[in-house]
Design a protein around this motif. Structure first.
Motif, PDB file in Angstrom:
ATOM      1  N   SER A 224       0.833  -1.200   0.000  1.00 47.59           N
ATOM      2  CA  SER A 224       0.000   0.000   0.000  1.00 47.59           C
ATOM      3  C   SER A 224       0.863   1.244   0.000  1.00 47.59           C
ATOM      4  O   SER A 224       1.990   1.243   0.483  1.00 47.59           O
ATOM      5  CB  SER A 224      -0.913  -0.010   1.231  1.00 47.59           C
ATOM      6  OG  SER A 224      -1.561   1.225   1.377  1.00 47.59           O
ATOM      7  N   LYS A 225       0.320   2.319  -0.557  1.00 50.10           N
ATOM      8  CA  LYS A 225       1.004   3.611  -0.518  1.00 50.10           C
ATOM      9  C   LYS A 225       0.584   4.419   0.704  1.00 50.10           C
ATOM     10  O   LYS A 225       0.927   5.583   0.825  1.00 50.10           O
ATOM     11  CB  LYS A 225       0.719   4.384  -1.810  1.00 50.10           C
ATOM     12  CG  LYS A 225       1.441   3.810  -3.021  1.00 50.10           C
ATOM     13  CD  LYS A 225       2.955   3.860  -2.834  1.00 50.10           C
ATOM     14  CE  LYS A 225       3.696   3.297  -4.045  1.00 50.10           C
ATOM     15  NZ  LYS A 225       5.167   3.300  -3.831  1.00 50.10           N
ATOM     16  N   THR A 226      -0.164   3.787   1.575  1.00 50.38           N
ATOM     17  CA  THR A 226      -0.596   4.429   2.815  1.00 50.38           C
ATOM     18  C   THR A 226      -0.346   3.473   3.967  1.00 50.38           C
ATOM     19  O   THR A 226      -0.587   2.276   3.844  1.00 50.38           O
ATOM     20  CB  THR A 226      -2.091   4.793   2.755  1.00 50.38           C
ATOM     21  OG1 THR A 226      -2.326   5.616   1.626  1.00 50.38           O
ATOM     22  CG2 THR A 226      -2.512   5.537   4.015  1.00 50.38           C
ATOM     23  N   GLU A 316      -9.480  -3.744   5.342  1.00 49.88           N
ATOM     24  CA  GLU A 316     -10.468  -3.914   4.265  1.00 49.88           C
ATOM     25  C   GLU A 316     -10.199  -2.979   3.095  1.00 49.88           C
ATOM     26  O   GLU A 316     -10.564  -3.273   1.957  1.00 49.88           O
ATOM     27  CB  GLU A 316     -11.877  -3.677   4.809  1.00 49.88           C
ATOM     28  CG  GLU A 316     -12.330  -4.746   5.799  1.00 49.88           C
ATOM     29  CD  GLU A 316     -13.625  -4.376   6.491  1.00 49.88           C
ATOM     30  OE1 GLU A 316     -14.109  -3.228   6.301  1.00 49.88           O
ATOM     31  OE2 GLU A 316     -14.160  -5.223   7.231  1.00 49.88           O
ATOM     32  N   ARG A 317      -9.546  -1.848   3.377  1.00 46.89           N
ATOM     33  CA  ARG A 317      -9.240  -0.873   2.322  1.00 46.89           C
ATOM     34  C   ARG A 317      -7.793  -0.989   1.856  1.00 46.89           C
ATOM     35  O   ARG A 317      -7.283  -0.108   1.162  1.00 46.89           O
ATOM     36  CB  ARG A 317      -9.492   0.550   2.847  1.00 46.89           C
ATOM     37  CG  ARG A 317     -10.919   0.818   3.324  1.00 46.89           C
ATOM     38  CD  ARG A 317     -11.934   0.726   2.192  1.00 46.89           C
ATOM     39  NE  ARG A 317     -11.669   1.703   1.157  1.00 46.89           N
ATOM     40  CZ  ARG A 317     -12.120   2.956   1.165  1.00 46.89           C
ATOM     41  NH1 ARG A 317     -12.868   3.389   2.179  1.00 46.89           N
ATOM     42  NH2 ARG A 317     -11.843   3.777   0.170  1.00 46.89           N
ATOM     43  N   ASN A 318      -7.133  -2.094   2.221  1.00 49.43           N
ATOM     44  CA  ASN A 318      -5.746  -2.362   1.821  1.00 49.43           C
ATOM     45  C   ASN A 318      -4.760  -1.308   2.335  1.00 49.43           C
ATOM     46  O   ASN A 318      -3.741  -1.029   1.696  1.00 49.43           O
ATOM     47  CB  ASN A 318      -5.635  -2.473   0.296  1.00 49.43           C
ATOM     48  CG  ASN A 318      -6.401  -3.661  -0.250  1.00 49.43           C
ATOM     49  OD1 ASN A 318      -6.358  -4.749   0.322  1.00 49.43           O
ATOM     50  ND2 ASN A 318      -7.133  -3.447  -1.337  1.00 49.43           N
ATOM     51  N   VAL A 319      -5.072  -0.741   3.494  1.00 45.61           N
ATOM     52  CA  VAL A 319      -4.142   0.164   4.161  1.00 45.61           C
ATOM     53  C   VAL A 319      -3.333  -0.657   5.157  1.00 45.61           C
ATOM     54  O   VAL A 319      -3.899  -1.309   6.037  1.00 45.61           O
ATOM     55  CB  VAL A 319      -4.885   1.301   4.885  1.00 45.61           C
ATOM     56  CG1 VAL A 319      -3.917   2.140   5.706  1.00 45.61           C
ATOM     57  CG2 VAL A 319      -5.621   2.182   3.880  1.00 45.61           C
ATOM     58  N   GLU A 320      -2.019  -0.646   5.017  1.00 48.46           N
ATOM     59  CA  GLU A 320      -1.166  -1.438   5.897  1.00 48.46           C
ATOM     60  C   GLU A 320      -0.980  -0.760   7.250  1.00 48.46           C
ATOM     61  O   GLU A 320      -1.186   0.452   7.390  1.00 48.46           O
ATOM     62  CB  GLU A 320       0.198  -1.667   5.241  1.00 48.46           C
ATOM     63  CG  GLU A 320       0.124  -2.517   3.989  1.00 48.46           C
ATOM     64  CD  GLU A 320       1.498  -2.858   3.455  1.00 48.46           C
ATOM     65  OE1 GLU A 320       2.137  -3.765   4.026  1.00 48.46           O
ATOM     66  OE2 GLU A 320       1.932  -2.236   2.479  1.00 48.46           O
ATOM     67  N   ILE A 377       5.695   6.360   1.040  1.00 48.63           N
ATOM     68  CA  ILE A 377       4.418   5.969   1.630  1.00 48.63           C
ATOM     69  C   ILE A 377       3.862   7.124   2.454  1.00 48.63           C
ATOM     70  O   ILE A 377       4.592   7.796   3.177  1.00 48.63           O
ATOM     71  CB  ILE A 377       4.599   4.714   2.517  1.00 48.63           C
ATOM     72  CG1 ILE A 377       4.905   3.494   1.639  1.00 48.63           C
ATOM     73  CG2 ILE A 377       3.377   4.448   3.384  1.00 48.63           C
ATOM     74  CD1 ILE A 377       5.214   2.237   2.421  1.00 48.63           C
ATOM     75  N   PHE A 378       2.565   7.350   2.328  1.00 46.61           N
ATOM     76  CA  PHE A 378       1.860   8.332   3.160  1.00 46.61           C
ATOM     77  C   PHE A 378       1.662   7.713   4.538  1.00 46.61           C
ATOM     78  O   PHE A 378       1.093   6.625   4.658  1.00 46.61           O
ATOM     79  CB  PHE A 378       0.513   8.675   2.532  1.00 46.61           C
ATOM     80  CG  PHE A 378      -0.305   9.667   3.318  1.00 46.61           C
ATOM     81  CD1 PHE A 378      -0.206  11.031   3.075  1.00 46.61           C
ATOM     82  CD2 PHE A 378      -1.190   9.231   4.296  1.00 46.61           C
ATOM     83  CE1 PHE A 378      -0.966  11.948   3.782  1.00 46.61           C
ATOM     84  CE2 PHE A 378      -1.950  10.142   5.022  1.00 46.61           C
ATOM     85  CZ  PHE A 378      -1.836  11.504   4.761  1.00 46.61           C
ATOM     86  N   VAL A 379       2.145   8.390   5.594  1.00 41.32           N
ATOM     87  CA  VAL A 379       2.133   7.818   6.948  1.00 41.32           C
ATOM     88  C   VAL A 379       1.217   8.614   7.859  1.00 41.32           C
ATOM     89  O   VAL A 379       1.342   9.837   7.982  1.00 41.32           O
ATOM     90  CB  VAL A 379       3.554   7.798   7.551  1.00 41.32           C
ATOM     91  CG1 VAL A 379       3.515   7.257   8.978  1.00 41.32           C
ATOM     92  CG2 VAL A 379       4.486   6.954   6.689  1.00 41.32           C
ATOM     93  N   CYS A 380       0.315   7.897   8.499  1.00 43.18           N
ATOM     94  CA  CYS A 380      -0.489   8.451   9.592  1.00 43.18           C
ATOM     95  C   CYS A 380      -0.009   7.764  10.864  1.00 43.18           C
ATOM     96  O   CYS A 380      -0.156   6.548  11.010  1.00 43.18           O
ATOM     97  CB  CYS A 380      -1.974   8.195   9.364  1.00 43.18           C
ATOM     98  SG  CYS A 380      -3.022   8.832  10.701  1.00 43.18           S
ATOM     99  N   ALA A 381       0.586   8.544  11.775  1.00 40.88           N
ATOM    100  CA  ALA A 381       1.218   7.975  12.968  1.00 40.88           C
ATOM    101  C   ALA A 381       0.423   8.304  14.228  1.00 40.88           C
ATOM    102  O   ALA A 381      -0.105   9.409  14.365  1.00 40.88           O
ATOM    103  CB  ALA A 381       2.645   8.483  13.110  1.00 40.88           C
ATOM    104  N   PHE A 382       0.364   7.329  15.136  1.00 43.17           N
ATOM    105  CA  PHE A 382      -0.338   7.470  16.412  1.00 43.17           C
ATOM    106  C   PHE A 382       0.647   7.228  17.552  1.00 43.17           C
ATOM    107  O   PHE A 382       1.373   6.233  17.553  1.00 43.17           O
ATOM    108  CB  PHE A 382      -1.462   6.430  16.535  1.00 43.17           C
ATOM    109  CG  PHE A 382      -2.591   6.578  15.565  1.00 43.17           C
ATOM    110  CD1 PHE A 382      -3.824   7.041  15.993  1.00 43.17           C
ATOM    111  CD2 PHE A 382      -2.435   6.248  14.218  1.00 43.17           C
ATOM    112  CE1 PHE A 382      -4.881   7.166  15.108  1.00 43.17           C
ATOM    113  CE2 PHE A 382      -3.487   6.374  13.325  1.00 43.17           C
ATOM    114  CZ  PHE A 382      -4.714   6.840  13.766  1.00 43.17           C
TER     115      PHE A 382
END
Length: 672
Positions: A224-226, A316-320, A377-382
């Motif tokens: 995934s690119k996300t 489900e949306r193929n986001v790793e 890759i677009f990264v959303c970090a928590f």
């Protein structure tokens, strides 16, 4: 973008290129097998990398007359020669570039004496980078001593040997913490494994191992690119798994201190060396018991349902997704397996020497940077703590996990505010559970609902944070307040009063949530003092009325914030640097925001004057399209910005002449 660099100030410095050589003390009771182990290590370890020393032999070679002469000296002279011996070893190791392994003694203790005689010196504290203490059972030591034909050893009881060993180990562990020396209590068979690891494991090597683990996690041909990147403790769950591990491990030893707290509160801090020390501490737990404790910890915790839902939707949306944890890799693999997410979420973490790496805050930042810069890759970090700030700064989208107040990181608020105000961090917060109180204020750190379908959609679309807009469009209060504003028969003073009421309402209803309130003392009608409330940093707030339509509403805000500075501005340049200096918040007030062009000009101008002041735009009406796809979208990258409106309007009509709000407010319709 943060310019990521490894922290080179960690203690001790274990780089091969450092000036200080690696000097490892091999300690244990007399008769515990140190000399035999040294001889075995000489056979199994490379002499190109290691040099072995017997402390007593070095002393004997340095002193005229050897050990016989040394034994005749007083304690002061003995200490001097011991210090010279360890200094010589350090110099020899520096010349050779090899790791020094030194068999030494910490104390001698005759059984009749109440306490042992410590022979550890100040030069030992300055020289050693590591201490390996041989954990040999007292009954085995007693047998070794009896069977030793090379040296005459006194007969001592197993009980005395146990007391000696416990005292020596505890004191050495404490001294090592105080002086930045890594300490490991090991069985002899682990010595060659640990020595090879110490020789190899520098901070650069550690980062390289972590990067390889990350690359392996992305080894699928089409990834995934996300990606969602999570911290573990206090982010995915409410608990601290390390604390729980040691609580279970030390259940029968309640007098013992929590070891991780001891390490992180020592001079090690949260450095690379600190996490190496943590790994060595975990290494003291036998493998079978370690695996059992990891299983018990995983069974004792539960992932936040909001996080589980997000991870399920992401899969489900193929986001790793990947968990990058400073904690135990095995614990997190078991937690994810229990939640049914083991195939959807990878884990990068350490905990034991065999894992080959430790995760620090800096490593987290480097891995997120690698995802973005190398893998694109677009990264959303928590994350929830100071250790997570490096990766939050590197992420495309940063979300702070906020748990119950009593379990939060106490250091985080100040560090987080500094990162936002001074270091360019733009972040949001997710409340876990949703009823908990937020961190900071909602302008600095807007709340996001990760269970909302729009959130996962924004992640899939690789969208940055949206504009933060608070409005009362469908509330009954808004319907009542907007009625006189829309009534064509009301204008002049009555209309100005209506706008002023809206300003006061928006301040008390929304601005109070964003900025927070603070206690102060007020006189009670019964003649005593009592608690009153006002806006936090009210005296450090500047209200800017965008002339002329914004003035009545701005006066309503001024009623709610009587200590705030009040400024009139027809154009951005009317706002001077003095209006912003030492202020916390600037509030831009207009009656209506149509295209948003004027607001954009003011915001960009103010941000150029002051890089981190909180900016709040307040209006009676904001055109919804200007927020979703219009001119205001250029402000989506501006940090510390929020909008408040009585209502969002789908009506694209822009007033002119008799319908212009400014003309209606000030009875100038006839001039147009």
């Amino acid at each position: 973008m943060v310019n990521f660099q490894l922290d080179q100030s960690t203690v001790p410095n274990t780089s091969r290129t450092s000036r200080k050589p690696i000097v490892i003390g091999l300690y244990g009771l007399p008769g515990s097998g140190k000399t035999s182990l040294i001889n075995q290590l000489k056979e199994s370890l490379s002499h190109e990398d290691f040099q072995f020393y017997e402390g007593s032999v070095v002393i004997s070679d340095l002193i005229p007359g050897g050990l016989e002469n040394f034994r005749q000296m007083d304690n002061v002279e003995k200490t001097l020669w011991r210090e010279r011996a360890i200094d010589w070893i350090m110099e020899d190791s520096t010349r050779s570039g090899r790791v020094a392994v030194v068999a030494g003694h910490f104390m001698f203790w005759d059984e009749p004496d109440k306490a042992g005689q410590v022979v550890w010196t100040a030069h030992d504290e300055q020289t050693y980078t590591h201490i390996l203490y041989l954990d040999v059972p007292p009954d085995t030591v007693a047998q070794y001593r009896l069977n030793d034909r090379a040296r005459a050893r006194s007969v001592v009881s197993q009980e005395h040997l146990r007391r000696w060993q416990d005292t020596e180990r505890d004191q050495l562990r404490l001294l090592c913490l105080q002086h930045g020396i890594l300490f490991a209590n090991i069985t002899p068979h682990k010595a060659p494994i640990l020595l090879r690891d110490i020789h190899l494991h520098t901070e650069d090597h550690n980062l390289s191992c972590a990067q390889s683990k990350l690359d392996d996690a992305l080894s699928s041909p089409v990834h995934s690119k996300t990606m969602l990147v999570f911290d573990g403790d206090k982010t995915l769950i409410a608990d601290d798994t390390g604390e729980l591990f040691w609580k279970l491990a030390l259940a029968e030893k309640p007098e013992m201190a929590y070891p991780l707290k001891e390490i992180f509160s020592s001079r090690f801090g949260y450095s690379y060396a600190a996490f190496r020390q943590v790994a060595m501490r975990y290494e003291e737990v036998q493998e079978k018991e370690f695996n059992n404790l990891c299983e018990r910890v995983a069974s004792a915790v539960t992932m936040h349902p909001e996080i589980v839902l997000l991870l399920t939707s992401a899969a489900e949306r193929n986001v790793e997704a990947v968990v990058i944890t400073c904690g135990l890799r095995l614990v997190w693999e078991k937690i994810l397996e229990k939640a049914g997410l083991s195939t959807a979420v990878k884990v990068i973490g350490g905990g034991r020497i065999e894992d080959g790496l430790v995760i620090t805050g800096e490593v987290k930042g480097a891995l997120v940077a690698r995802l973005r810069q190398v893998h694109h890759i677009f990264v959303c970090a928590f994350g929830d703590s100071v250790l997570d700030l490096p990766m939050l700064k590197e992420a495309d989208r940063a979300i702070v996990a906020v748990g119950e107040e009593q379990s939060r990181s106490h250091r985080m608020d100040a560090a987080l505010a500094r990162a936002i105000d001074q270091e360019g961090l733009r972040a949001e917060q997710v409340l876990l559970p949703g009823t908990t109180s937020p961190r900071l204020d909602l302008v600095k750190l807007p709340v996001v609902d990760i269970t909302d379908s729009d959130f996962i959609e924004s992640i899939v679309l690789r969208s940055p944070r949206r504009l933060q807009v608070f409005h009362a469009t469908n509330r009954n209060a808004a319907k009542l307040l907007m009625t006189p504003m829309r009534n064509a028969n009301i204008e002049g003073p009555l209309l100005r009063q209506a706008h002023q009421r809206v300003g006061w309402y928006l301040a008390t209803e929304f601005l109070s949530q964003l900025l927070g309130v603070e206690l102060y003392s007020i006189p009670h009608v019964q003649g005593r003092d009592t608690d009153g409330y006002r806006f936090r940093y009210e005296a450090k707030t500047t209200i800017v009325a965008l002339m002329r339509g914004g003035e009545p509403m701005a006066l309503g805000l001024s009623d709610a914030l009587p200590l705030a500075m009040f400024v009139h501005a027809k154009q951005p340049e009317d706002v001077k640097r003095d209006h912003l200096q030492e202020q916390e918040t600037v509030i831009l007030v207009d009656s209506v925001v149509n295209s948003g062009k004027t607001v954009v000009e003011f915001v960009q101008y103010i941000r150029a004057l002051h890089s981190n002041i909180r900016i709040v735009v307040v209006a009676g009406v904001i055109q919804a399209r200007s927020v979703s796809e219009g001119c205001l979208q250029v402000l989506s990258s501006v940090a510390n910005l929020a909008f408040i409106a009585l209502r969002l309007s789908e009506n694209k009509f822009t007033g002119k002449g008799t319908t212009d709000t400014g003309n209606r407010l000030f009875n100038t319709k006839h001039l147009q």
